[in-house]
Write an enzyme that holds these catalytic residues in place. Structure first.
Site, PDB file in Angstrom:
ATOM      1  N   ASP A  48      23.323 -50.548  81.487  1.00  0.00           N
ATOM      2  CA  ASP A  48      23.415 -49.425  82.418  1.00  0.00           C
ATOM      3  C   ASP A  48      23.706 -48.111  81.694  1.00  0.00           C
ATOM      4  O   ASP A  48      24.657 -48.007  80.911  1.00  0.00           O
ATOM      5  CB  ASP A  48      24.526 -49.723  83.434  1.00  0.00           C
ATOM      6  CG  ASP A  48      24.483 -48.810  84.639  1.00  0.00           C
ATOM      7  OD1 ASP A  48      24.445 -47.586  84.453  1.00  0.00           O
ATOM      8  OD2 ASP A  48      24.485 -49.338  85.767  1.00  0.00           O
TER       9      ASP A  48
ATOM     10  N   SER B 226      20.853 -45.446  86.245  1.00  0.00           N
ATOM     11  CA  SER B 226      21.187 -46.580  87.099  1.00  0.00           C
ATOM     12  C   SER B 226      20.411 -46.476  88.414  1.00  0.00           C
ATOM     13  O   SER B 226      19.198 -46.334  88.409  1.00  0.00           O
ATOM     14  CB  SER B 226      22.702 -46.634  87.321  1.00  0.00           C
ATOM     15  OG  SER B 226      23.098 -47.879  87.834  1.00  0.00           O
TER      16      SER B 226
END
Length: 730
Positions: free
Chosen positions: A211, A65
């Site tokens: 993610d 991320s």
């Protein structure tokens, strides 16, 4: 015997010394792991600063991320101090949006915005309603990632970067971890940070990726698999929401993601050994969404790294060895090769023609271009409204380096529906509530035929349907046949008092020849035929119904270069509108109408200024009610009622000051004031206006997803005052 033993021992000692001299012991390979955490992830830059200050070498770097953004940028050769400066200069409100800057948007997008129609849309395809897969498709943020890699050149594999790098993502189809190690590095970073529901999944190698924090927010095992002997893991933590903070479905979803993330982090922490170093920045309640203040976390990250200094110290190199390590990293830096060809990747096109893309994308093979020019060209394509995003990559081939443009067509098109609302009241009986809808059906033919429809329901009812056909080739000309119907009720004000309510109806057909001079300017010439009728419904009996045949030749020029339609801080807006109604085209009334205006905006920090002027004139002995000019209403002689002055000729000027503040805890609050002057030299609904009228206003506004919500007070002459409360720009 003793002599022989001594000789043997001496030989072994010399041999051992020579071996050590020829092959000194290798230092352990160090792998750095940076966890996800949204805006909190900027704290990783502070950790990097301390590592370099302590001369800690990094041989592998892995991130998830926001951690993948910092890790990738570091792997590409960006030093921590440079990253800190870049982050401090980022305009996050622009980067974290799909919309290109307003100056780069299409004429259609600007026109719908001027009608108070918001940019959000839903789609229709194959008789099925479809929604975007996220609030954001990352058009602007992915290009920001490309700027971090602007001097990196091209690599076939992330092992070829200054520091071998991996980004971690999640396969949305099977929920498994995906380790990204090749391809476009900006694309990999973008995939790793695709928070579900916020950012749409990223398609890489026929996989839809989200993610990586869902499965591996602290990927210790990944960096170990790359060859790291010792792991430096930086865990930002994912604070769980308190029960009283979970007050909506969004809060429930956010908490679910936080729980999943914390669970996989705990598993990763158990993989750390006594040789590894864990760094825990103390970020408190700093929000993962607070990108505007994210640079403040850099010092917090640095402080956490210094807490671990004692554990890190044994890993430090001498000054000479560390400089040699940095030099070896820099020597791996791939050279940037000149681009000598441009190619459009059409694999993800269903409706849009390649010829159209080639026409919109102005960078040609062999042409030198800057990063800013590439960005502008990509935004030009993106602003057409046909694509989820427009990305790019570079390829090497026998003919050299090729710039490959990858437009990804919207999966919820090619029919789009947008909506808006217009709400206003003066708290004295005058109110308006109108729902606005806009439909755009694109690529009905390969030549680019569009079907555009707009509907207004409420105080003002209307329906407009238009076909929009490009005339082919490189031409900017379009032909647009149109049908329009409208009906509304309004007050007729005579001598400053509302004396009647009348109903006005309009029905017409027309055809326009349109030229999009550029993305800012449009010129139209056309013909309109139809009928108009006005009928008094409540009021004085002297008013009679009026019915006229319409026969109008139209000319219009609009140039919209304002950076913001509601609260501009720079740019200009210009319009010229001419309507000629001769009896030769079967117009009941013969008249000519000219209306023109110009607005200019500038700023000094949070202080915004604009000046505007308009003028209009009607020629003719008998003028139709619907063609009269009006003054009155907010920012149009604010102290008077809307359309309090009706007439055939007018002049108007206005100056507006606006202060952008952080009042109420949001950056979208504006406070302002205006000074206005106007004169109606041929007033038809009251006593002649002998001199210029002055008016002022004070207002406060909050820019919302539905448009600006404004509260204002207008002050005119002779005790005239008005109060305004409305959504949208009047």
């Amino acid at each position: 015997m003793r002599a022989f033993s001594a000789s043997v021992l001496l030989f072994l000692a010399v041999f051992h010394s020579s071996v050590l001299a020829a092959d000194p012991p290798q230092r352990p390979k160090i792998g750095l792991v940076l966890s996800g955490g949204g805006a909190r992830g900027v704290a990783h830059i502070g950790v990097l600063k301390v590592l370099e200050d302590m001369r800690i070498p990094v041989d592998y770097v892995v991130g998830t991320s926001m951690g993948s953004i910092v890790a990738g940028a570091y792997a590409m050769g960006n030093r921590p101090d440079d990253l800190e400066k870049r982050i401090a200069g980022v305009e996050w409100n622009k980067v974290l949006t799909d919309s290109p800057p307003r100056l780069e948007r299409s004429t259609y997008a600007k026109a719908t915005e001027r009608k108070n129609i918001v940019s959000g849309e839903i789609g229709f395809s194959d008789a099925e309603m479809r929604l975007p897969r996220g609030l954001n498709y990352g058009q602007q943020i992915e290009f920001f990632f490309h700027t971090l890699a602007a001097n990196t050149g091209d690599v076939a594999h992330f092992d070829e970067l200054d520091i071998p790098f991996r980004a971690v993502a999640t396969d949305i189809e099977n929920g498994k971890m995906v380790v990204l190690e090749r391809g476009g590095i900006a694309r990999a970073m973008r995939a790793s940070m695709s928070v579900p529901g916020v950012f749409a999944p990223v398609e890489i190698d026929d996989r839809a990726l989200l993610d990586g924090g869902l499965v591996r927010n602290l990927p210790v095992d990944v960096v170990r698999g790359m060859g790291a002997d010792i792991v430096i893991a930086v865990n930002l933590g994912t604070p769980l929401l308190k029960r009283d903070q979970i007050v909506s479905a969004f809060g429930v979803g956010q908490q679910m993601l936080n729980i999943l993330t914390e669970q996989n982090v705990e598993a990763s922490l158990r993989e750390l050994t006594t040789r590894d170093v864990l760094i825990l920045p103390q970020l408190g309640d700093f929000s993962a969404a607070d990108f505007e203040n994210s640079a403040k976390t850099i010092d917090m990250g640095a402080a956490a790294a210094r807490v671990a200094a004692e554990r890190l110290a044994p890993l430090a190199l001498s000054e000479a060895d560390f400089q040699a390590h940095l030099a070896a990293r820099a020597a791996r830096h791939p050279a940037v090769v000149k681009v000598n060809s441009v190619r459009i990747d059409t694999r993800q096109l269903k409706h849009v023609s390649e010829r159209f893309i080639n026409r919109k994308f102005s960078i040609k093979p062999g042409q030198q271009f800057s990063t800013a020019e590439l960005h502008a060209n990509m935004n030009s394509l993106y602003s057409t409204g046909d694509f989820e995003n427009v990305t790019h990559r570079f390829e090497h081939g026998p003919d050299g380096r090729t710039l490959v443009i990858e437009p990804v067509e919207k999966q919820w098109g090619p029919n789009y529906l947008q909506a808006g609302v217009r709400l206003s009241t003066d708290l004295a009986g005058e109110s308006d509530f109108t729902i606005l809808l806009a439909h755009r059906g694109k690529w009905l033919t390969r030549s680019g035929l569009e079907w555009r429809n707009t509907v207004s329901l409420g105080q003002f009812n209307s329906f407009t349907s238009q076909l929009y056909q490009p005339l082919g080739g490189e031409s900017r000309w379009y032909i647009a046949p149109t049908v329009r119907f409208s009906q509304n009720k309004d007050n007729l004000i005579i001598n400053d008092k509302a004396v009647a309510t009348y109903s006005a109806k309009h029905a017409s057909v027309g055809i326009d020849l349109v030229n999009h001079v550029d993305d800012d300017s449009t010129f139209k010439v056309g013909l309109e035929r139809g009928t108009e009728r006005s009928d008094p419904s409540i009021g004085v009996s002297q008013l009679t119904s009026e019915r006229n045949q319409i026969g109008v030749i139209k000319l219009e020029y609009v140039q919209d270069r304002l950076d913001d339609w509601v609260f501009p801080s720079s740019g200009n807006f210009t319009f010229v509108n001419a309507r000629i109604a001769p009896t030769s085209v079967r117009s009941t009334l013969a008249y000519k109408r000219l209306d023109m205006g110009h607005e200019r905006a500038w700023n000094s920090g949070a202080h915004r200024f604009s000046v505007a002027g308009r003028a209009g004139k009607l020629w003719g002995d008998d003028l139709p009610l619907m063609e009269l000019f009006s003054l009155g209403g907010f920012l149009n002689l604010s102290g008077y009622q809307a359309r309090q002055f009706l007439g055939g000729d007018y002049l108007f000027g206005r100056g507006v000051y606006t202060l952008k503040t952080t009042l109420l805890g949001t950056r979208n609050v504006y406070l302002g004031a205006s000074v206005e002057i106007g004169k109606m030299t041929r007033r038809l609904n009251g006593d002649p206006m002998e001199r210029v009228q002055f008016a002022n206003s004070l207002f406060g506004a909050v820019n919302t997803a539905l448009g600006p919500f404004t509260v204002a007070v207008g002050i005119g002459e002779r005790g005239n005052q008005t109060f305004y409360l409305f959504f949208g720009k009047p």
